[in-house]
Design a protein around this motif. Structure first.
Motif, mmCIF file in Angstrom:
data_model
loop_
_atom_site.group_PDB
_atom_site.id
_atom_site.type_symbol
_atom_site.label_atom_id
_atom_site.label_comp_id
_atom_site.label_asym_id
_atom_site.label_seq_id
_atom_site.Cartn_x
_atom_site.Cartn_y
_atom_site.Cartn_z
ATOM 1 N N GLU A 128 1.349 -0.735 0.026
ATOM 2 C CA GLU A 128 -0.053 0.356 0.099
ATOM 3 C C GLU A 128 0.562 1.393 0.244
ATOM 4 O O GLU A 128 0.491 2.046 -0.847
ATOM 5 C CB GLU A 128 -0.721 0.017 0.757
ATOM 6 C CG GLU A 128 -1.847 -0.577 1.165
ATOM 7 C CD GLU A 128 -3.497 -1.094 2.171
ATOM 8 O OE1 GLU A 128 -4.606 -0.050 1.570
ATOM 9 O OE2 GLU A 128 -2.101 -0.845 3.696
ATOM 10 N N TYR A 129 1.845 1.580 1.090
ATOM 11 C CA TYR A 129 2.232 2.659 1.005
ATOM 12 C C TYR A 129 3.475 2.236 -0.651
ATOM 13 O O TYR A 129 3.508 3.760 -1.474
ATOM 14 C CB TYR A 129 4.236 1.853 2.060
ATOM 15 C CG TYR A 129 4.980 3.554 2.080
ATOM 16 C CD1 TYR A 129 4.242 4.281 2.809
ATOM 17 C CD2 TYR A 129 5.991 3.307 1.323
ATOM 18 C CE1 TYR A 129 5.072 5.880 2.695
ATOM 19 C CE2 TYR A 129 6.899 4.300 1.683
ATOM 20 C CZ TYR A 129 6.346 5.711 2.079
ATOM 21 O OH TYR A 129 6.953 6.840 2.288
ATOM 22 N N GLU A 131 2.118 2.008 -3.419
ATOM 23 C CA GLU A 131 1.423 2.732 -4.081
ATOM 24 C C GLU A 131 1.473 3.980 -4.131
ATOM 25 O O GLU A 131 0.644 4.064 -5.020
ATOM 26 C CB GLU A 131 -0.018 1.873 -4.288
ATOM 27 C CG GLU A 131 0.235 0.285 -4.372
ATOM 28 C CD GLU A 131 0.464 0.381 -6.328
ATOM 29 O OE1 GLU A 131 -0.332 1.620 -6.850
ATOM 30 O OE2 GLU A 131 1.071 -0.537 -6.681
#
Length: 265
Positions: A128-129, A131
């Motif tokens: 997630e980070y 992205e």
């Protein structure tokens, strides 16, 4: 005119000579750091903590600033609240006067370099980070950062309710003068505490070296002006300015507005 200038110069020399004598006498009773005994990072930073700070300067595309602030706030909040990551956001701002369309973020790593390394390893494995970084990169023109330590004689930054405006005064010092700067400001900081304006003082460890950042909070630009002027009415402040100005290669001031998610409001 020439005679008037000479008279004024002579008066200033006498005044500062007297102030210097008083400063020398007072210095007998004030601890001074000896630059010959250790690295200035060890001599000037806080011994009771192992905090490391990172400051980020992001120059954002003007049309993307609002979207950037929203995205950054979402990720900062997650990291700030996640106990698995040994980092916390101290403050986030947009520059009001200074470089336009700029975001400034100050992070704290409790535990020093090991905490920073641990955090970076975890983030590099967080999909997630990663992205988020790709999405953020589309909004940026440029970015840079520095690793900092906090001066032992300054406050440790803590959340403020606000509303406030913030000033970051950045000083690029002459090489080899950090100890002298610290010795003078260890005395001078007392002149700037009455209105609770002192937020934090830092010096660089990695990135541009011999750089000092002083962070101040004010109710308004008018209160900033009044607070700064009042310092000149206190005996001893002029002496600090007299002795620290020659240590500076260049300096800059940013007036900043905290983002909605910033702990410093």
């Amino acid at each position: 005119v020439f005679e008037s200038i000479c008279e004024l110069t002579a008066a200033l020399e006498v005044r500062f000579s007297e102030s210097s004598d008083k400063g020398w006498f007072r210095s007998l009773f004030v601890h001074k750091v000896d630059a010959r005994k250790d690295a200035h990072s060890n001599l000037l930073s806080k011994k009771e903590t192992s905090n490391l700070y990172k400051i980020q300067f992001h120059n954002v595309k003007p049309e993307c600033l609002e979207a950037y602030n929203s995205l950054e706030a979402e990720v900062q909040t997650r990291l700030h609240q996640d106990q698995d990551y040994p980092c916390e956001v101290v403050g986030s701002w947009n520059t009001w006067y200074g470089e336009q369309d700029q975001a400034v973020h100050l992070w704290r790593y409790r535990g020093g370099y090991p905490a920073l390394t641990e955090c970076l390893k975890k983030l590099n494995n967080n999909k997630e980070y990663l992205e988020f970084r790709k999405e953020r990169a589309k909004m940026l023109i440029s970015r840079r950062n520095q690793l900092l330590l906090e001066f032992s004689f300054w406050n440790e930054p803590s959340p403020r309710p606000g509303p406030s405006i913030y000033e970051m005064r950045t000083y690029h010092l002459k090489t080899g003068t950090m100890i002298e700067w610290g010795n003078h400001w260890a005395r001078a900081i007392k002149y700037r505490q009455e209105n609770n304006e002192a937020v934090g003082g830092f010096f660089s460890q990695i990135g541009d070296l011999y750089v000092v950042h002083h962070l101040w909070a004010y109710e308004s630009l008018q209160s900033r002006n009044e607070t700064r002027n009042s310092a000149w009415l206190k005996e001893g402040w002029d002496v600090n300015v007299y002795y620290t100005v020659p240590l500076i290669r260049s300096m800059a001031s940013r007036i900043m507005i905290p983002t909605q998610s910033s702990p410093l409001q």
